[in-house]
Design an enzyme around this catalytic site. Structure first.
Site, PDB file in Angstrom:
ATOM      1  N   ARG A 161       0.649  -0.848   0.090  1.00 12.18           N
ATOM      2  CA  ARG A 161      -0.330  -0.271  -0.518  1.00 12.18           C
ATOM      3  C   ARG A 161       0.595   1.553  -0.062  1.00 12.18           C
ATOM      4  O   ARG A 161       2.074   1.278   0.915  1.00 12.18           O
ATOM      5  CB  ARG A 161      -0.824  -0.284   1.382  1.00 12.18           C
ATOM      6  CG  ARG A 161      -1.825   1.327   1.326  1.00 12.18           C
ATOM      7  CD  ARG A 161      -2.740   1.483   2.582  1.00 12.18           C
ATOM      8  NE  ARG A 161      -3.019   2.990   2.784  1.00 12.18           N
ATOM      9  CZ  ARG A 161      -4.155   2.878   3.992  1.00 12.18           C
ATOM     10  NH1 ARG A 161      -4.733   1.886   4.622  1.00 12.18           N
ATOM     11  NH2 ARG A 161      -4.479   4.177   3.930  1.00 12.18           N
ATOM     12  N   HIS A 162       0.772   1.916  -0.665  1.00 12.14           N
ATOM     13  CA  HIS A 162       1.044   4.065  -0.409  1.00 12.14           C
ATOM     14  C   HIS A 162       0.513   4.524   1.167  1.00 12.14           C
ATOM     15  O   HIS A 162      -0.775   4.998   0.863  1.00 12.14           O
ATOM     16  CB  HIS A 162       0.145   4.473  -0.946  1.00 12.14           C
ATOM     17  CG  HIS A 162       0.891   3.996  -3.062  1.00 12.14           C
ATOM     18  ND1 HIS A 162       2.341   4.562  -3.421  1.00 12.14           N
ATOM     19  CD2 HIS A 162      -0.197   3.859  -3.899  1.00 12.14           C
ATOM     20  CE1 HIS A 162       1.781   4.188  -4.795  1.00 12.14           C
ATOM     21  NE2 HIS A 162       0.110   3.645  -5.244  1.00 12.14           N
ATOM     22  N   VAL A 163       2.169   3.815   1.934  1.00 12.65           N
ATOM     23  CA  VAL A 163       1.644   4.447   3.254  1.00 12.65           C
ATOM     24  C   VAL A 163       3.147   4.727   3.752  1.00 12.65           C
ATOM     25  O   VAL A 163       3.734   4.078   3.737  1.00 12.65           O
ATOM     26  CB  VAL A 163       0.913   3.594   4.087  1.00 12.65           C
ATOM     27  CG1 VAL A 163       1.237   2.205   4.564  1.00 12.65           C
ATOM     28  CG2 VAL A 163       0.322   3.717   5.499  1.00 12.65           C
ATOM     29  N   GLU A 392       0.917   3.107  -9.988  1.00  9.36           N
ATOM     30  CA  GLU A 392       2.333   4.559  -9.964  1.00  9.36           C
ATOM     31  C   GLU A 392       2.194   3.414 -11.857  1.00  9.36           C
ATOM     32  O   GLU A 392       1.549   2.215 -12.599  1.00  9.36           O
ATOM     33  CB  GLU A 392       3.290   3.578 -10.064  1.00  9.36           C
ATOM     34  CG  GLU A 392       3.541   4.294  -8.463  1.00  9.36           C
ATOM     35  CD  GLU A 392       3.872   3.582  -7.700  1.00  9.36           C
ATOM     36  OE1 GLU A 392       3.378   3.605  -6.458  1.00  9.36           O
ATOM     37  OE2 GLU A 392       2.004   2.994  -7.882  1.00  9.36           O
TER      38      GLU A 392
END
Length: 404
Positions: A161-163, A392
């Protein structure tokens, strides 16, 4: 005439009594011996128990068995304390079975996710890829909830995850193994700038769906104007982007400065199994295959396969072009902390390759050099909402790069 006393009645009557007395004395003596032996054994047992308790206490206070015990065991043989008692068995697997990939936006992570979706079918591990792309900073309650949800995923698992970095141990939750990939900071910024406006080769209308509220004057804003006239999108804190992913959830991690930089470096050394660089992606995949074979076996052969290339070629950002040299110099000065961190990660990555004895298969791209001019003053960082972090793209990593 001599009397035969042996046959006399008196002698006969005394013999049983004497025998009984003698037997009683022997019985008493035996009882006394047994009592003494019992007391001695009891004392020995209690002494042994006391010594065992003291030894156990000494063992716990010192974090392990006494040195003399280890010396004796080494003298007697090569066995160790763990040979007899052993550490507690892992819950599922003897290798890292909990992996978190807190992927950085615009650093080729969609490439890795596509590969993982293929690999999970081959190696039967659990892949959880979050659909949340625009919430990297969490409240304490959100952090705890997410970490508990991650910990409850069936092992072996890989969560992505983007985190920004989550410190599991702070909340007394078992810390997973972290992996990540970053890229040249200016190249990452430019990829995001044009991707938000024009999308990728998957469809000409994707960018309109992704950013429907973006006005034409913003969508077609010249990149040089954005940089040189110090638009919010092209200045700090927006440019301070990669470091917070490794620094963590602390508010100071979002402030461009030395504190966030050093904390990010420390977390890389302490919590990350691997942080690769996109410019050497094939080497990154090789290292992942060696370090986490239960997840990444055959990953490089899949990446090079014609079937995968068809998928990867559809994710390149369109309309991307190079800013002027003056604009690049301004960007470099504004992103000095990002470049410091990038150089640190690149050095650690190369060090790991040497330790493992990996013969590089990647071809480093050509990197034009330019000497940065005197630092340019920029506006003070202002609070801005974080840019959207959509999936992305995988771009040509052999395009131009800025060498710090």
């Amino acid at each position: 005439m001599m009397k035969n006393y042996s046959n006399s009645p008196r002698r006969k009557s005394q013999t049983p009594n004497h025998t009984r007395d003698r037997n009683n004395k022997k019985s008493n003596l035996l009882s006394l011996v047994l009592l003494r032996s019992s007391l001695r054994g009891y004392g020995f047992c209690m002494t042994a128990l006391l010594l065992f308790c003291l030894g156990s206490l000494f063992y716990q206070l010192n974090g392990g068995p006494p040195k003399i015990l280890l010396d004796i065991r080494q003298y007697l043989g090569q066995s160790t304390f763990a040979d007899d008692h052993g550490p507690q068995a892992p819950r599922v697997l003897p290798f890292p079975s909990q992996v978190v990939y807190n992927r950085v936006g615009k650093c080729g992570s969609r490439t890795v996710v596509l590969l993982l979706r293929i690999l999970t079918e081959r190696h039967s591990f659990t892949l959880v890829s979050s659909d949340i792309h625009n919430k990297t900073r969490l409240t304490k309650h959100e952090q705890v909830d997410l970490m508990r949800n991650i910990s409850n995923i069936p092992q072996p698992f890989l969560f992505t995850r983007h985190v920004h970095f989550l410190n599991f141990t702070r909340f007394r939750i078992e810390q997973p193994v972290y992996i990540n990939i970053i890229r040249d900071p200016i190249n990452r910024f430019l990829s995001n700038y044009f991707f938000r406006r024009f999308g990728d080769w998957r469809g000409e209308q994707n960018h309109l769906i992704r950013t429907p509220g973006m006005k034409d004057e913003e969508r077609y804003l010249d990149i040089n104007v954005c940089i040189l006239e110090n638009y919010p999108e092209c200045s700090n804190p927006r440019l301070f982007y990669i470091i917070p992913y490794f620094c963590g959830q602390h508010p100071q991690c979002r402030e461009p400065g030395e504190w966030a930089l050093q904390r990010a470096k420390q977390n890389v050394l302490e919590s990350y199994l691997l942080v690769g660089i996109l410019e050497e992606l094939e080497d990154v995949l090789l290292l992942l295959e060696r370090l986490l074979p239960h997840f990444f076996s055959d990953v490089l052969s899949i990446y090079k396969s014609p079937e995968y290339k068809k998928l990867g070629n559809m994710t390149g950002t369109v309309r991307k072009h190079t800013p002027s040299l003056e604009a690049l110099q301004v960007l470099y000065q504004r992103m000095k902390y990002e470049y410091d961190f990038y150089a640190f990660v690149r050095d650690q990555f190369h060090l790991l390759k040497r330790k493992i004895g990996l013969r590089s298969v990647s071809r480093p791209p050509h990197r034009p050099r330019f000497p940065p001019n005197t630092p340019l003053k920029t506006q003070e960082p202002v609070e801005e909402e974080e840019e959207e972090e959509e999936d992305e793209d995988e771009e040509d990593t052999h395009s131009w790069l800025i060498q710090p």
